[in-house]
Design an enzyme around this catalytic site. Structure first.
Site, PDB file in Angstrom:
ATOM      1  N   GLU A   1       0.838  -1.203   0.000  1.00  0.00           N
ATOM      2  CA  GLU A   1       0.000   0.000   0.000  1.00  0.00           C
ATOM      3  C   GLU A   1       0.871   1.249   0.000  1.00  0.00           C
ATOM      4  O   GLU A   1       0.618   2.203   0.732  1.00  0.00           O
ATOM      5  CB  GLU A   1      -0.931   0.026   1.219  1.00  0.00           C
ATOM      6  CG  GLU A   1      -1.826  -1.189   1.327  1.00  0.00           C
ATOM      7  CD  GLU A   1      -2.769  -1.120   2.520  1.00  0.00           C
ATOM      8  OE1 GLU A   1      -3.975  -1.120   2.289  1.00  0.00           O
ATOM      9  OE2 GLU A   1      -2.291  -1.052   3.664  1.00  0.00           O
TER      10      GLU A   1
ATOM     11  N   CYS B   1     -11.012   1.906   6.684  1.00  0.00           N
ATOM     12  CA  CYS B   1     -10.339   3.129   7.157  1.00  0.00           C
ATOM     13  C   CYS B   1     -10.751   4.357   6.343  1.00  0.00           C
ATOM     14  O   CYS B   1     -10.841   5.466   6.884  1.00  0.00           O
ATOM     15  CB  CYS B   1      -8.827   2.954   7.089  1.00  0.00           C
ATOM     16  SG  CYS B   1      -8.229   2.374   5.491  1.00  0.00           S
TER      17      CYS B   1
END
Ligand SMILES: [Zn+2]
Length: 638
Positions: free
Chosen positions: A310, A394
């Protein structure tokens, strides 16, 4: 080099009111759809009931991840910002009830993390590298500060102070304390906020400790892995670059690792450069900013190319279709650039902030307010769509808290200065000259048009400098003060701002007109994935082609002639399309398959024909029929 003394002070979002224009309807959707939607999802997935500490059902569902507390915390923060700007008794009661449930979960020693209280009590503080314990604490602190500022109620803030005190007793360089820090930075910037809310220097000191201890040798993550009986070499990411803990931050030369972690860490680094008047921290932030913005950032303000971490890979590695570009990372980029901007008002930071805001951030939420992108690629073959929720959710509450406090990015004040960083219709109340109130109203159709009418209201004449940003995309502008045109050479311009120093009278008006032509944008020749490609941009908006506007045609077969874009592409505002957007229409060429039956290779190139193309703002894609999308188009003749 910028001075260490911060010359600008951001104006709180509570002083900025949007009405009409581009942003007000979006903030209304955020308030009335997104925030309730996220609450229901948090309840449905056990993230709020986790605070009720049900020991009979310690792992309610595999989707309640180890950092579920942070999702509820970000919702408290978003809802509190919403309350601060827009009183709502029902939402107030709901936020207060969630706050009570959080407080109820707190342990006698101050500890407050539902996973490690209920599910793994013997593993508390034993894997800071992977388990997000201090990260969750950071988000709870940010939520508590927002709740206190919105309601004036101290109960949640006091609880989080007790938790922060407990953390301070546990971690530090003093004998008997663990020399740890979190694998996922977040608590550092939260502690700076807690310091401001409480004026307790203990929290600032703890934030400074976390920043400076990170990456020191011997590495704490090695030490704690051995204490758990693990071989540190088995760390899945193989390198502590993943969590920016390979060397101390002051020695880092490239922005590396997991992108959200990097920009949260750098936001805190920038905060502490200011709070501690620390020149090497500011230089660190500037150095890493230069690396990011000149070599590692997407055109959309997306950051982090690689899915597996990521995060960041190599300089100039910016593939479009496989871009990860997490929404949270772009939010972190905005937070960091907003902080950098306050030191001396350099427009380059506001340019990145604006690029991220209108493109890589705004694409993260659908027009309906209840579907979200986690990843924001710059091209799609047709299988990437927003979702109502994620196993790792998130991004949605991060979007909600960002929109609910959006006004904070727009203005700053200085000693005798008023800065306008971003343009959008609404009114802001600010103070200059030792507390003299100034009300500034913007009337504008920005980002669809570059014309902004500003009206300044002061009770009595006030001498100060009005700084108006000239965005990096704007080559020509005109300025009238009270109807009188100011020529470019009679106007002070530096660092991306026009500086208008005068004695402002009640009702003074400024008309600022930024030319907003369609621009063609190219990538650095070292970006291999984008060679021979061109993108369209108008004002702050990056444009894309979407499949739904182009029939059965594969978008990658469409080329445009960059030399003819300014003449042949037309700007058209469509109020009935995608909530009201300005589209770009023009001619492209498309290669076709005629004569290729049963042939894979041949000596003659494929034939091509002219076609009409329509480009829409990137943020608005995937709000109609599912299909392809592409920002970087083939450039004809290149
Ligand atoms: Zn995210």
């Amino acid at each position: 080099m910028s001075t260490i003394k911060r010359q600008l002070e951001p104006v709180s979002f509570t002083q900025v009111n949007f009405d009409g224009g581009f942003w007000a309807p979006r903030l209304e959707v955020n308030r009335t759809v997104t925030i309730p939607h996220i609450y229901h999802q948090l309840e449905a997935t056990g993230r709020i009931s986790a605070f009720d500490l049900n020991f009979q059902r310690p792992v309610p569902s595999p989707i309640v991840l180890i950092f579920g507390d942070s999702d509820a915390a970000k919702w408290i923060e978003a809802a509190s910002y919403s309350l601060a700007a827009h009183p709502d008794p029902k939402l107030r009661a709901l936020v207060d009830s969630v706050a009570d449930r959080v407080i109820h979960a707190q342990q006698p020693d101050g500890y407050l993390n539902t996973h490690f209280i209920v599910t793994q009590p013997d593993m508390r503080w034993r894997n800071l590298r992977d388990w997000h314990e201090l990260y969750c604490a950071g988000h709870l602190i940010e939520g508590a500060v927002a709740h206190y500022q919105a309601t004036g109620e101290r109960k949640l803030l006091d609880a989080l102070c007790r938790y922060a005190d407990h953390i301070d007793e546990t971690f530090g360089s003093e004998p008997g304390k663990k020399r740890g820090y979190c694998g996922h930075p977040e608590i550092e910037l939260a502690l700076v906020k807690l310091y401001h809310a409480t004026q307790n220097p203990r929290y600032l000191k703890l934030a400074s400790y976390f920043i400076d201890e990170r990456g020191q040798g011997p590495n704490y993550f090695d030490i704690e892995a051995r204490a758990r009986g693990e071989d540190p070499a088995q760390f899945w990411a193989k390198t502590y670059e993943y969590c920016q803990a390979h060397v101390p931050i002051r020695e880092q030369t490239k922005v590396v690792g997991h992108a959200v972690r990097a920009v949260y860490l750098l936001s805190a680094v920038t905060d502490l450069a200011h709070e501690n008047k620390d020149p090497t921290l500011l230089e660190t932030s500037q150095r890493l900013w230069n690396n990011l913005v000149t070599k590692r950032m997407y055109l959309t303000g997306g950051i982090g190319a690689a899915h597996n971490i990521e995060g960041f890979t190599q300089d100039y590695d910016l593939p479009d279709e496989t871009a990860y570009a997490e929404t949270c990372a772009t939010i972190g980029l905005m937070l960091w650039n907003h902080r950098m901007l306050q030191f001396s008002g350099e427009g380059k930071y506001a340019d990145v902030l604006e690029r991220a805001l209108y493109n890589g951030f705004l694409s993260g939420v659908a027009l309906d307010g209840s579907h979200f992108f986690y990843e924001n690629p710059l091209a799609s073959g047709g299988h990437h769509h927003r979702e109502g929720w994620f196993n790792c959710p998130c991004c949605p509450p991060n979007i909600a808290r960002t929109l609910a406090s959006l006004g904070k990015f727009f203005y700053s004040t200085g000693a005798n200065d008023l800065w306008v960083h971003l343009y959008g219709q609404g009114t802001a109340k600010m103070e200059v000259n030792d507390g003299r109130e100034v009300s500034l109203r913007q009337v504008t159709k920005y980002p669809w048009e570059g014309y902004v009418r500003l009206k300044l209201d002061v009770d009595t004449p006030q001498r100060f400098t009005l700084h108006l940003r000239v965005p990096e995309w704007c080559e020509h502008w005109r300025l009238l003060v009270n109807g009188e045109q100011l020529s470019a050479n009679s106007t002070q311009l530096s660092d991306g701002y026009i500086h208008l120093m005068r004695e402002w009278q009640p009702g003074d008006g400024v008309e600022y007109n930024m030319d907003m032509p369609i621009r063609t944008v190219w990538a650095h020749p070292a970006v291999r994935a984008l060679q021979g490609r061109v993108a369209l941009q108008r004002g702050p908006l990056v444009y894309c082609l979407e499949g739904v506007d182009h029939g059965e045609i594969n978008l990658d077969r469409i080329a445009i002639d960059p030399g003819r874009v300014s003449n042949e592409f037309k700007v058209e505002h469509k109020e009935d399309l995608l909530g009201g957007v300005t589209v770009l229409r023009g001619k492209g060429v498309v290669v076709d398959e005629s004569g290729w039956e049963n042939t894979l290779y041949r000596s003659q190139p494929p034939s091509s024909k002219s076609m009409n193309t329509t480009a829409i703002p990137y943020y608005a894609w995937d709000n109609r029929a599912p299909g392809e999308m592409r920002i970087w188009l083939r450039a004809k003749g290149i």
